[in-house]
Write a protein that holds these residues in place. Structure first.
Motif: not given
Length: 233
Positions: A24-32, A155-156
């Motif tokens: 179960y993954k969630q969208p990323v909205t900030a750089p990682l 980044a996304p």
């Protein structure tokens, strides 16, 4: 170049068995930050078969989802980018567009294509749909894993850019087709195992299969398999 969507997630129980999973993954909205074993904040439940340096980042082609939805209409609403546990989704790349050993730039990180994903029984339970993992394996709709050659920040809205194409290597689609062949030519298997950049565990499995075929020329070869559900305790 290919624009990405980025996903990470923690450990959650599956709905039926309660077994832990990182699907179960969630969208990323900030750089990682991306390290040698994956993105900061991303987790895998069963480290025997998921995660590690040669399964650091999973990409799943977004173009596969319509085909899965058409074959499994009961799960169609759930079959959206990110739902198969991938870290990266792209619309413009698939298994026939990348070669084993290709090196790509993503943000300030560098990634290398090293092996396909081996579908897991947890896919069936996650979507409450028997046979989905087998269909993905049979039709080679697997996506692939990258190893991280250079850590960095992603980044996304970054784009994948091919830096060093492995021009003499097979495409991932060609490699999987050979791997799944009933009785492939030994020389072809040996060449695949020797491909620069191939994941070590997959190389070992290919070499084991080549040895079996060499020693059992008159017998039916064992089938290639995906991760099946373990016995319930």
């Amino acid at each position: 170049m290919a624009k990405i969507s980025l996903f990470v997630g923690g450990i959650r129980p599956l709905p039926e068995s309660g077994r832990p999973t990182g699907i179960y993954k969630q969208p990323v909205t900030a750089p990682l930050d991306l390290g040698r074993e994956g993105f900061v904040g991303d987790q895998q439940a069963d480290r025997r078969v998921h995660g590690g340096p040669e399964k650091a980042v999973h990409l799943y082609p977004a173009s596969h989802y319509p085909r899965l939805a058409a074959h499994f209409p009961g799960a169609a609403a759930q079959l959206v980018p990110g739902s198969l546990g991938e870290n990266i989704s792209v619309a413009d790349l698939a298994e026939n567009d990348v070669r084993i050993g290709d090196i790509w730039q993503l943000g300030s990180a560098r990634l290398q294509v090293c092996q396909p994903r081996n579908p897991c029984w947890k896919i069936d339970e996650r979507f409450a749909t028997d046979g989905m993992a087998a269909f993905i394996a049979e039709h080679r709709l697997t996506g692939w894993y990258w190893r991280v050659l250079q850590t960095g920040r992603v980044a996304p809205d970054d784009q994948l850019q091919l830096l060093q194409p492995a021009t003499t290597a097979p495409t991932l689609a060609e490699a999987m087709q050979l791997w799944q062949s009933h009785r492939p030519a030994l020389a072809d298997l040996e060449r695949l195992a020797a491909t620069p950049g191939i994941a070590e565990h997959w190389r070992q499995k290919i070499e084991q299969r080549a040895r079996w075929l060499r020693d059992n020329s008159g017998s039916a070869p064992p089938p290639t398999t995906f991760h099946v559900k373990p016995e319930q305790a």
